[in-house]
Design a protein around this motif. Structure first.
Motif, mmCIF file in Angstrom:
data_model
loop_
_atom_site.group_PDB
_atom_site.id
_atom_site.type_symbol
_atom_site.label_atom_id
_atom_site.label_comp_id
_atom_site.label_asym_id
_atom_site.label_seq_id
_atom_site.Cartn_x
_atom_site.Cartn_y
_atom_site.Cartn_z
ATOM 1 N N VAL A 477 36.007 -64.225 -37.246
ATOM 2 C CA VAL A 477 34.541 -64.303 -37.290
ATOM 3 C C VAL A 477 34.102 -65.632 -37.899
ATOM 4 O O VAL A 477 33.066 -66.187 -37.504
ATOM 5 C CB VAL A 477 33.918 -63.121 -38.064
ATOM 6 C CG1 VAL A 477 34.208 -61.808 -37.362
ATOM 7 C CG2 VAL A 477 34.374 -63.076 -39.510
ATOM 8 N N LEU A 478 34.884 -66.155 -38.839
ATOM 9 C CA LEU A 478 34.534 -67.448 -39.425
ATOM 10 C C LEU A 478 34.680 -68.554 -38.389
ATOM 11 O O LEU A 478 33.823 -69.445 -38.286
ATOM 12 C CB LEU A 478 35.425 -67.735 -40.639
ATOM 13 C CG LEU A 478 35.101 -69.011 -41.426
ATOM 14 C CD1 LEU A 478 33.670 -68.959 -41.966
ATOM 15 C CD2 LEU A 478 36.093 -69.209 -42.564
ATOM 16 N N ALA A 479 35.753 -68.495 -37.586
ATOM 17 C CA ALA A 479 35.964 -69.505 -36.547
ATOM 18 C C ALA A 479 34.903 -69.413 -35.460
ATOM 19 O O ALA A 479 34.482 -70.423 -34.891
ATOM 20 C CB ALA A 479 37.356 -69.339 -35.942
ATOM 21 N N SER A 480 34.422 -68.217 -35.159
ATOM 22 C CA SER A 480 33.452 -68.019 -34.070
ATOM 23 C C SER A 480 32.018 -68.302 -34.494
ATOM 24 O O SER A 480 31.246 -68.891 -33.731
ATOM 25 C CB SER A 480 33.538 -66.576 -33.540
ATOM 26 O OG SER A 480 34.806 -66.315 -32.993
ATOM 27 N N TYR A 481 31.635 -67.905 -35.711
ATOM 28 C CA TYR A 481 30.230 -67.939 -36.096
ATOM 29 C C TYR A 481 29.941 -68.779 -37.331
ATOM 30 O O TYR A 481 28.772 -69.040 -37.633
ATOM 31 C CB TYR A 481 29.713 -66.514 -36.362
ATOM 32 C CG TYR A 481 29.983 -65.545 -35.257
ATOM 33 C CD1 TYR A 481 29.407 -65.716 -34.004
ATOM 34 C CD2 TYR A 481 30.819 -64.442 -35.451
ATOM 35 C CE1 TYR A 481 29.654 -64.812 -32.983
ATOM 36 C CE2 TYR A 481 31.070 -63.539 -34.438
ATOM 37 C CZ TYR A 481 30.488 -63.725 -33.198
ATOM 38 O OH TYR A 481 30.736 -62.840 -32.191
ATOM 39 N N GLY A 482 30.974 -69.160 -38.074
ATOM 40 C CA GLY A 482 30.747 -69.836 -39.332
ATOM 41 C C GLY A 482 30.209 -71.244 -39.177
ATOM 42 O O GLY A 482 30.558 -71.965 -38.242
ATOM 43 N N LYS A 483 29.332 -71.617 -40.101
ATOM 44 C CA LYS A 483 28.813 -72.973 -40.150
ATOM 45 C C LYS A 483 29.586 -73.750 -41.210
ATOM 46 O O LYS A 483 30.319 -73.176 -42.021
ATOM 47 C CB LYS A 483 27.321 -72.954 -40.481
ATOM 48 C CG LYS A 483 26.488 -72.174 -39.468
ATOM 49 C CD LYS A 483 25.058 -72.019 -39.950
ATOM 50 C CE LYS A 483 24.257 -71.131 -38.994
ATOM 51 N NZ LYS A 483 22.883 -70.887 -39.496
ATOM 52 N N GLU A 484 29.410 -75.044 -41.181
ATOM 53 C CA GLU A 484 30.154 -75.885 -42.116
ATOM 54 C C GLU A 484 29.859 -75.469 -43.563
ATOM 55 O O GLU A 484 28.717 -75.310 -43.961
ATOM 56 C CB GLU A 484 29.776 -77.359 -41.915
ATOM 57 C CG GLU A 484 30.626 -78.317 -42.727
ATOM 58 C CD GLU A 484 30.310 -79.778 -42.417
ATOM 59 O OE1 GLU A 484 30.843 -80.646 -43.121
ATOM 60 O OE2 GLU A 484 29.529 -80.026 -41.466
ATOM 61 N N GLY A 485 30.931 -75.285 -44.334
ATOM 62 C CA GLY A 485 30.789 -74.922 -45.738
ATOM 63 C C GLY A 485 30.672 -73.432 -45.993
ATOM 64 O O GLY A 485 30.627 -73.002 -47.142
ATOM 65 N N GLU A 486 30.630 -72.619 -44.932
ATOM 66 C CA GLU A 486 30.499 -71.180 -45.107
ATOM 67 C C GLU A 486 31.865 -70.519 -45.267
ATOM 68 O O GLU A 486 32.886 -71.026 -44.811
ATOM 69 C CB GLU A 486 29.775 -70.548 -43.920
ATOM 70 C CG GLU A 486 28.276 -70.724 -43.924
ATOM 71 C CD GLU A 486 27.592 -69.865 -42.878
ATOM 72 O OE1 GLU A 486 26.510 -69.333 -43.165
ATOM 73 O OE2 GLU A 486 28.142 -69.734 -41.762
ATOM 74 N N GLU A 487 31.842 -69.339 -45.892
ATOM 75 C CA GLU A 487 33.016 -68.484 -45.985
ATOM 76 C C GLU A 487 32.801 -67.267 -45.087
ATOM 77 O O GLU A 487 31.692 -67.019 -44.613
ATOM 78 C CB GLU A 487 33.235 -68.030 -47.433
ATOM 79 C CG GLU A 487 33.472 -69.159 -48.424
ATOM 80 C CD GLU A 487 34.815 -69.842 -48.196
ATOM 81 O OE1 GLU A 487 35.716 -69.206 -47.615
ATOM 82 O OE2 GLU A 487 34.939 -71.023 -48.601
ATOM 83 N N ALA A 488 33.887 -66.515 -44.874
ATOM 84 C CA ALA A 488 33.781 -65.337 -44.012
ATOM 85 C C ALA A 488 32.739 -64.355 -44.539
ATOM 86 O O ALA A 488 32.012 -63.723 -43.762
ATOM 87 C CB ALA A 488 35.147 -64.665 -43.891
#
Length: 631
Positions: A477-488
């Motif tokens: 989900v982090l690879a699909s929806y995460g923005k820079e600097g975000e965590e899962a």
């Protein structure tokens, strides 16, 4: 002398007041007299009289009457001058402005008409401006931005459409034409204009705004069908059904495709409104082998209904399954996969049927003895009428479909069918196989087709490898929806970013980690977003996910001893459950909540119903015995 002067003055005032009071009537009388001159052919006298009374005309409609007489006399220049003077005297009059706009259009002075009538947009006379604008747009070479930039519209230098660029048909699909089309409809009553406006609103996702434009009635089949679609897409299902039934009453005998679409949509509307029997009756009208619709489809595969017919077959098969008629279920699924051999939902439903048919308990010794004697009971005859589908048949069909087109859903379906005969194998062996499947379908770092990822995560959870499932899910989900600097955790805190199955997994993992408030929020999001009845949701099998959300949220409430809330959610889950074993499990949980709340009578009733659906439900047997023993 003084008295005489006062008398004369009073007489003058009285005369002036009387003249003012009778002035309107005087103009009307003189207009009638001018009409008499015109009828008698005395045009010179008529024109002289008009010129004399024009300055005295103070009322708006008197001035309009003078304009009309100038036009009858053929004095267009004088008529226009009269209108110009009237607009100065009545600057807020939409009526005079509309008349002037029509005059300009009749003289083909379209550009002037657009400029002069812009104030009419949105009013009862907006159709005048709409006609002017569309005529100007069609005759000019300006692009949409130039046309709708009011400050640039009448400048000589504007951006033109290039020969390879925007042509008139695509120009008129610009969203900014929506108010132009609505204005055109208001004035003309011609439905094509409001249909154009609604179609552009629908394309823009503004479904409620499109539905608000629907006329009070539809006179043609095409209009009624169109507005039925608009109402359906805007969520106004009762209004949609009413409009579709109106269309059904109109003649569409020579338009087979539209007739099929109509009845398919009627079926969907009935389903959403909870009338499953009527929904099925509509589907039968189309799918019956003797119907003109199926005849047209079978003969030469026209009309092309590759989106509509598969859903009708699927929903008919699901209706048969839910009605306890597996023979009819098989019949429709078999037709579906032969007409549409690459249709993944159809192959999935066929695979599900194969699994159920293979899991059917073996016959007892009495039945085997009867068969050996050449006899069959009625129950045995009913059993024989339901074909058993081999897994190899399903897998062969999946391979044939994959040879035609790549489809991750079919890849997963093949793995499910291949693993089904080996359900009892070691959990470690199952886990190793899904990791290989994941590796073979990787499309980027921690990125996989959603269908494959979903299957792998659910399989890992089912085989007690929750830590691996959690790690894989969070990275995905982090690879699909995460923005820079975000965590899962940042992604999972916003369920709007996730689709249904991702919300379901996130909620399960939160509950597994005893983060119950998070789980409750995620399950509530699922129910808020996905609980509306939808034929598409049912066909895609996502109804089970919603049912599961009800059950799991009920578990959370039960954990907090909120038994009334848990019971309400379980009752809703029961009303949606279609699979027999799942419904039996829900009824068992309803009984447990009733028992916890001290309601033994309802608990016993639910347990008896659960055991009638699934006699091998051991926990239901144990709870029933405990209640009956008074424990």
């Amino acid at each position: 002398m003084v008295l005489a002067a006062l008398a004369v003055g009073g007489l003058a005032v009285a005369k002036r007041l009387r003249s003012s009071h009778y002035e309107g009537a005087s103009i009307a009388t003189e207009l009638d007299l001018i009409d008499t001159y015109i009828q008698q052919g005395d045009m010179v006298q008529a024109l002289e009289s008009l010129e004399k009374i024009e300055n005295r005309a103070l009322a708006m409609y008197d001035r309009i009457g003078i304009y009309k007489r100038y036009m009858v006399l053929g004095e267009q220049k004088k008529a226009e001058q009269s209108l110009v003077r009237s607009m100065k005297k009545f600057p807020d009059s939409k009526e005079i402005l509309a008349i002037y706009g029509n005059l300009l259009l009749r003289q083909d002075r379209v550009r002037e008409a657009v400029k002069k009538t812009a104030k009419l947009s949105g009013s009862d006379y907006g159709s005048v401006y709409a006609e002017a604008f569309m005529r100007y747009a069609a005759s000019s070479e300006w692009d949409a931005d130039s046309l709708f930039a009011s400050k640039k519209l009448f400048k000589k230098k504007q951006k033109k459409r290039s020969p390879e660029g925007e042509e008139s048909p695509s120009l008129f699909l610009d969203r900014r034409f929506i108010p132009i089309y609505t204005d055109a409809f208001k004035g003309s009553g011609i439905t094509k204009w409001v249909v154009n406006a609604a179609a552009l609103l629908m394309e823009d996702g503004r479904y409620a705004d499109a539905a608000a434009l629907c006329p009070q009635d539809a006179d043609t089949f095409r209009d009624a069908l169109f507005w039925g679609l608009v109402y359906y897409d805007s969520g106004n299902y009762a209004e949609s059904l009413a409009m579709l039934l109106k269309a059904d009453s109109l003649d569409a005998s020579n338009d087979i495709r539209s007739a099929i679409e109509l009845r398919a949509l009627e079926s969907d509307a009935y389903y959403v409104l909870g009338d499953d029997a009527s929904a099925q009756a509509m589907r039968e009208k189309i799918l019956d082998s003797s119907s003109p619709y199926m005849d047209a489809f079978i003969q030469d595969k026209t009309p092309d209904l590759g989106r509509v017919l598969p859903l009708l077959f699927m929903n008919t098969a699901l209706y048969a399954r839910d009605s306890g008629d597996p023979a009819a279920q098989y019949e429709k699924l078999y037709e579906l996969i032969n007409y549409y051999p690459t249709y993944e939902p159809g192959l999935a439903a066929y695979g599900e049927y194969a699994i159920e048919s293979q899991r059917r308990p073996e016959e007892d010794s009495l039945a085997r003895s009867l068969r050996s004697a050449g006899l069959r009971s009625m129950g045995m005859e009913a059993r024989d009428a339901v074909p058993v589908v081999a897994f190899s048949d399903v897998i062969a069909r999946i391979d044939a479909a994959l040879a035609e087109e790549s489809n991750p859903s079919l890849v997963v379906l093949k793995e499910i069918m291949r693993a089904e005969p080996e359900r009892g194998e070691e959990k470690t062996l199952k886990a190793s196989r899904v990791w290989k499947l994941l590796e073979e379908n990787e499309i980027g770092p921690s990125l996989y087709p959603a269908e494959v990822l979903h299957y792998v995560i659910v399989t890992l959870i089912a085989n007690d490898d929750v830590p691996s499932a959690r790690k894989l899910f969070r990275s995905a989900v982090l690879a699909s929806y995460g923005k820079e600097g975000e965590e899962a955790d940042d992604v999972l805190a916003d369920p709007q970013r996730l689709n249904l199955w991702e919300c379901e997994v996130a909620a399960y993992l939160a509950a597994y980690d005893k983060r119950y408030p998070v789980a409750q929020e995620l399950y509530s999001h699922i129910l808020e977003k996905y609980t509306a009845r939808s034929p598409m949701l049912n066909t895609a099998g996502q109804n089970d996910a919603v049912t599961g959300a009800y059950v799991n949220l009920a578990n959370v409430h039960a954990g907090y001893n909120r038994h009334a809330d848990a019971l309400e959610l379980l009752n809703r889950a029961s009303s949606r459950a279609t699979e027999v074993r799942l419904r039996a499990e829900i009824l068992y949980r309803i009984a447990a909540e009733c028992h916890a709340a001290g309601n033994s009578k309802d608990a016993v009733r639910s347990l008896q119903y659960a055991l009638s659906l699934n006699p091998s439900h051991n926990r239901a047997h144990l709870l029933l015995k405990r209640i009956q023993d008074g424990k």
